[in-house]
Design an enzyme around this catalytic site. Structure first.
Site, PDB file in Angstrom:
ATOM      1  N   LYS A  30       0.821  -1.207   0.000  1.00 39.51           N
ATOM      2  CA  LYS A  30       0.000   0.000   0.000  1.00 39.51           C
ATOM      3  C   LYS A  30       0.857   1.261   0.000  1.00 39.51           C
ATOM      4  O   LYS A  30       0.542   2.227  -0.698  1.00 39.51           O
ATOM      5  CB  LYS A  30      -0.945   0.001   1.211  1.00 39.51           C
ATOM      6  CG  LYS A  30      -2.069  -1.012   1.067  1.00 39.51           C
ATOM      7  CD  LYS A  30      -3.088  -0.908   2.189  1.00 39.51           C
ATOM      8  CE  LYS A  30      -4.186  -1.967   1.993  1.00 39.51           C
ATOM      9  NZ  LYS A  30      -5.115  -2.032   3.109  1.00 39.51           N
TER      10      LYS A  30
ATOM     11  N   LYS B  20      -9.647 -12.839  -5.933  1.00 41.61           N
ATOM     12  CA  LYS B  20     -10.737 -13.012  -4.976  1.00 41.61           C
ATOM     13  C   LYS B  20     -11.716 -11.842  -5.044  1.00 41.61           C
ATOM     14  O   LYS B  20     -11.350 -10.739  -5.439  1.00 41.61           O
ATOM     15  CB  LYS B  20     -10.191 -13.199  -3.559  1.00 41.61           C
ATOM     16  CG  LYS B  20      -9.617 -11.952  -2.915  1.00 41.61           C
ATOM     17  CD  LYS B  20      -9.509 -12.138  -1.403  1.00 41.61           C
ATOM     18  CE  LYS B  20      -9.378 -10.765  -0.756  1.00 41.61           C
ATOM     19  NZ  LYS B  20      -9.533 -10.766   0.683  1.00 41.61           N
TER      20      LYS B  20
ATOM     21  N   LYS C 283     -13.445  -5.605  -2.483  1.00 38.74           N
ATOM     22  CA  LYS C 283     -13.723  -4.210  -2.775  1.00 38.74           C
ATOM     23  C   LYS C 283     -12.462  -3.497  -3.240  1.00 38.74           C
ATOM     24  O   LYS C 283     -12.514  -2.597  -4.060  1.00 38.74           O
ATOM     25  CB  LYS C 283     -14.265  -3.499  -1.534  1.00 38.74           C
ATOM     26  CG  LYS C 283     -15.708  -3.783  -1.240  1.00 38.74           C
ATOM     27  CD  LYS C 283     -16.612  -3.039  -2.209  1.00 38.74           C
ATOM     28  CE  LYS C 283     -18.043  -3.499  -2.119  1.00 38.74           C
ATOM     29  NZ  LYS C 283     -18.632  -3.275  -0.786  1.00 38.74           N
TER      30      LYS C 283
END
Ligand code: ADP
Ligand code: NA
Length: 330
Positions: free
Chosen positions: A114, A197, A200
């Site tokens: 991230k 997978k 969101k």
């Protein structure tokens, strides 16, 4: 004495949870209530790492709690609460942060991924210490088992290391939590890209089934799910990820074994499978959506449940934090 304690939580980062959250986490939480002393949390402090709009965060916190309740988390049997209502999470996180190596935290792959995307200036210290707060969530309740998905496994390892470190430095304070991995728990993939997978954060809009979606939207997404150029309905995640995902979804919601579904759809093609999967999903999610709407229509009742849960959580958290403060000299 008594049952092992389980702790788990999800972030209020969306208006609706998705089918992967439901089948991979919520249904498992509900089942664990029969065998464990269960504590389930809406981790709104964690959600602050993505800098949400304040009103949106507040609304999503309540909606997430309503979805836990609608799925069957029973506040009479489990402790259900909102993380920020129990200040001890942040307090224990500070102590644990002082036991965590800088390099140790910097090695967390989720942080590396991230922060690499966001750059140093766009990355907050909150994102960096996120796994330390997660360790505090777990250790605060002297948790024995934590249901974790693959992407949280490294964070749970850190929680275990911190429990051991704290115990060896200051004397026995908390159990070392174990990962609770249930093999039967379904992993659900994106309908539009069945090799990644359902999520969101990574997924496509069309690949996700939200628990609160309109039945027409759900049916449409399942009808347009990516399959393959063959015709045989067979569970084979390598060669037929899309078809296998549909079979997993059907089986998890209907309780029909996959082998039985393969027999039922033999020679009938993907179209029939999709129609039936859509029916099964809509049938399962309709009462859930109605139950969520029911909770959201009674805000005082929902607030009461969360206030009572926070009180019960706080009683446990105070005990642990008091012991930790005594042990470390605060
Ligand atoms: P997201 O991937 O949408 O950000 P989270 O990471 O917040 O979802 O996951 C919350 C919980 O739901 C975790 O316990 C996780 O293991 C589970 N979960 C998330 N996505 C899936 C999926 N596609 N299949 C099964 N379980 C999932
Ligand atoms: Na995630």
């Amino acid at each position: 004495p008594g049952r092992p304690r389980v702790f788990s939580g999800m972030q209020p980062t969306a208006d609706s949870l998705h089918l992967g959250n439901y089948l991979g986490a919520l249904t498992q939480w509900v089942a664990l209530q029969d065998t464990h002393d269960a504590i389930y949390c809406v981790v709104d402090l964690h959600a602050l790492t993505v800098a949400p709009d304040p009103a949106v965060l507040r609304e999503r916190t309540r909606r997430t709690a309503a979805q836990y309740l609608a799925a069957g988390v029973d506040p009479a049997r489990s402790v259900l609460f909102v993380q920020s209502h129990v200040a001890e999470h942040a307090e224990l996180a500070w102590v644990l942060g002082c036991l965590t190596g800088y390099g140790e935290a910097a090695r967390m792959t989720q942080f590396k991924d991230k922060s690499a995307k966001q750059g140093a200036e766009g990355t907050t210290v909150g994102l960096f210490t996120y796994p330390v707060l997660m360790a505090a969530d777990i250790l605060l309740y002297r948790t024995n088992v934590v249901p974790v998905g693959e992407d949280q496994r490294q964070h749970l390892e850190l929680s275990r290391d911190l429990a051991q470190r704290m115990n060896s430095r200051y004397g026995p304070l908390v159990p070392v939590p174990e990962a609770h991995i249930v093999r039967e728990v379904a992993k659900i993939y994106d309908l539009a890209d069945p090799t990644s997978k359902m999520s969101k954060s990574n997924g496509s809009v069309n690949g996700i089934i939200e628990l609160l979606d309109d039945p027409k939207v759900i049916a449409k997404r399942i009808r347009s799910a990516v399959t393959d150029t063959g015709t045989e309905v067979r569970f084979d995640p390598e060669a037929k990820p899309g078809v296998s995902n549909l079979l997993t979804i059907h089986s998890a919601l209907s309780g029909t074994p996959v082998a039985e579904l393969e027999d039922r759809f033999a020679g009938r093609g993907y179209g029939h499978l999709k129609v039936e999967v859509a029916d099964v999903v809509v049938e399962a999610l309709t009462p859930l959506r109605e139950a969520v709407e029911g909770w959201l229509a009674q805000p005082e009742k929902l607030d009461d449940v969360l206030a009572e849960g926070a009180e019960r959580a706080r009683a446990i958290a105070r005990g642990t934090l008091g012991d930790v403060y005594d042990a470390v000299g605060l």
